[in-house]
Design an enzyme around this catalytic site. Structure first.
Site, PDB file in Angstrom:
ATOM      1  N   ILE A 195       4.745  -7.623  10.805  1.00  0.00           N
ATOM      2  CA  ILE A 195       4.693  -6.162  10.904  1.00  0.00           C
ATOM      3  C   ILE A 195       4.942  -5.745  12.353  1.00  0.00           C
ATOM      4  CG2 ILE A 195       3.177  -4.142  10.752  1.00  0.00           C
ATOM      5  CD1 ILE A 195       1.814  -5.578   8.354  1.00  0.00           C
ATOM      6  N   ARG A 236      -6.836  -3.217   9.477  1.00  0.00           N
ATOM      7  CA  ARG A 236      -8.028  -3.157   8.640  1.00  0.00           C
ATOM      8  C   ARG A 236      -9.051  -2.214   9.254  1.00  0.00           C
ATOM      9  NH1 ARG A 236      -5.158  -4.169   5.633  1.00  0.00           N
ATOM     10  NH2 ARG A 236      -4.717  -6.045   4.441  1.00  0.00           N
ATOM     11  N   ASP A 248      -4.914   4.740   9.246  1.00  0.00           N
ATOM     12  CA  ASP A 248      -4.513   4.582   7.848  1.00  0.00           C
ATOM     13  C   ASP A 248      -5.564   3.818   7.058  1.00  0.00           C
ATOM     14  OD1 ASP A 248      -2.398   4.807   5.761  1.00  0.00           O
ATOM     15  OD2 ASP A 248      -2.459   2.616   5.858  1.00  0.00           O
ATOM     16  N   GLU A 282     -13.447   3.169   1.798  1.00  0.00           N
ATOM     17  CA  GLU A 282     -12.287   3.794   1.155  1.00  0.00           C
ATOM     18  C   GLU A 282     -12.541   3.941  -0.339  1.00  0.00           C
ATOM     19  OE1 GLU A 282      -8.747   1.595   2.082  1.00  0.00           O
ATOM     20  OE2 GLU A 282      -8.941   1.898   4.229  1.00  0.00           O
ATOM     21  N   HIS A 304      -4.562   5.150   3.449  1.00  0.00           N
ATOM     22  CA  HIS A 304      -4.227   3.737   3.273  1.00  0.00           C
ATOM     23  C   HIS A 304      -2.925   3.587   2.481  1.00  0.00           C
ATOM     24  CE1 HIS A 304      -6.025  -0.576   2.996  1.00  0.00           C
ATOM     25  NE2 HIS A 304      -4.712  -0.611   3.131  1.00  0.00           N
TER      26      HIS A 304
END
Length: 327
Positions: free
Chosen positions: A157, A240, A264, A269, A288
């Site tokens: 990433i 995370r 994000d 969550e 997310h």
């Protein structure tokens, strides 16, 4: 002696469109489906799964408490890169192979990160609030060109983010656990170890967190480390949620000790409506979904189908996770 092919018998703990179920069937596989949408309670087992040797699930939320009902389970394909719930001590100790979707989401996450950097630099969060309140007010603005972006957790990433950041004339620092392992044509200007984290944070105009969830990364970004950042710098987390001590970041944003953030991922969550983080004007929140694109599921399923063929042939699977490292 002719080696017998393994027959894939798959327990699917997600909501999968029929076209992909048909593709699974075309491999010669059998399947049982218990639909499970993200954010919903774990569904009960609806059928006998004792003969299943594969599970398709979301490692982010599934602790795989069903292993006793599936004694022949050999392989779990996670439809997430993160395995926060799945990597229990029991799973770490057994012989079940875990694979994830590493690489399938790198481009969407990189594009999301660039959008967040641009949004923060141009004061988009302020502009939206001004628009909603019909205020014609200047917003804080900074440049991307010439700025330093530090990517903490510099993997696939990170490389995609770096590639795009270089196109915007930014200076890129990659920070990773094993800095000696990288390609000679890497897009980063500099790659350093995590032992230099605080000095990198002090240098960064944009700090990108792309870390996995491991015991070493849990609450890694605390008050002490946040204090090392420049007052004009921005923090973006697409890794995370438990990497950051949220309360301490909230205080830093409230007191304008850093210029802003884009998050994000969160410790809880979905993010509760009453959470104080919603009120911060110098913050961009996304639910997310940095990983998502219209092609995300297609990429996931292509990987899974390839792995099914490998499983049948007894070949090494793609994206096998080191259960001790957590990624």
């Amino acid at each position: 002696m002719i080696k017998r092919k393994l027959i894939p018998k798959i327990y699917i703990r997600r909501t999968i469109p029929q076209k992909y179920l048909d593709k699974i069937k075309s491999t010669g596989g059998e399947y049982i489906v218990d639909p499970w949408q993200y954010g919903e309670p774990e569904p009960p087992i609806s059928q006998d799964i004792s003969g299943c040797n594969i599970v398709l699930t979301l490692g982010l939320t599934d602790s795989l408490a069903i292993t006793k009902q599936a004694p022949y389970l050999k392989w779990v394909q996670s439809l997430s890169v993160g395995l926060d719930a799945l990597l229990t001590e029991e799973i770490k100790k057994n012989d079940i192979v875990i694979t994830n979707t590493k690489g399938c989401t790198s481009v969407p996450i990189a594009e999301h990160t660039i959008a967040m950097m641009t949004g923060l630099a141009r004061g988009i969060s302020y502009m939206i609030r001004n628009q909603l309140n019909r205020r014609w007010t200047p917003t804080p603005i900074t440049d991307l060109s010439g700025a330093t972006v530090a990517i903490i957790g510099y993997g696939e990433i990170g490389k995609q983010i770096a590639k795009r950041a270089k196109a915007l004339d930014m200076f890129v620092i990659g920070c990773k656990k094993r800095p000696s392992i990288h390609a000679t044509d890497d897009p980063a200007d500099k790659i350093v170890g995590l032992d230099q984290l605080e000095s990198v944070m002090a240098e960064a105009d944009f700090l990108i967190l792309a870390l996995p969830s491991t015991p070493e990364t849990y609450h890694l970004i605390n008050k002490e480390k946040l204090e090392s950042m420049k007052k004009t710098s921005f923090l973006i987390n697409i890794g995370r949620g438990n990497t950051i001590v949220e309360e301490e970041l909230i205080n830093h944003l409230k007191e304008k000790k850093i210029a802003g953030a884009a998050l994000d991922v969160f410790e809880t969550e979905p993010l509760p409506p009453q959470h104080p983080i919603w009120q911060l004007e110098n913050l961009i929140i996304s639910p997310h979904n940095a990983y998502f694109s219209p092609n995300t599921l297609e990429r996931y399923m292509d990987l899974f189908l390839e792995n099914i063929e490998r499983f049948k042939e007894g070949k090494e699977l793609l994206n096998v996770v080191d259960k001790q490292l957590g990624y």
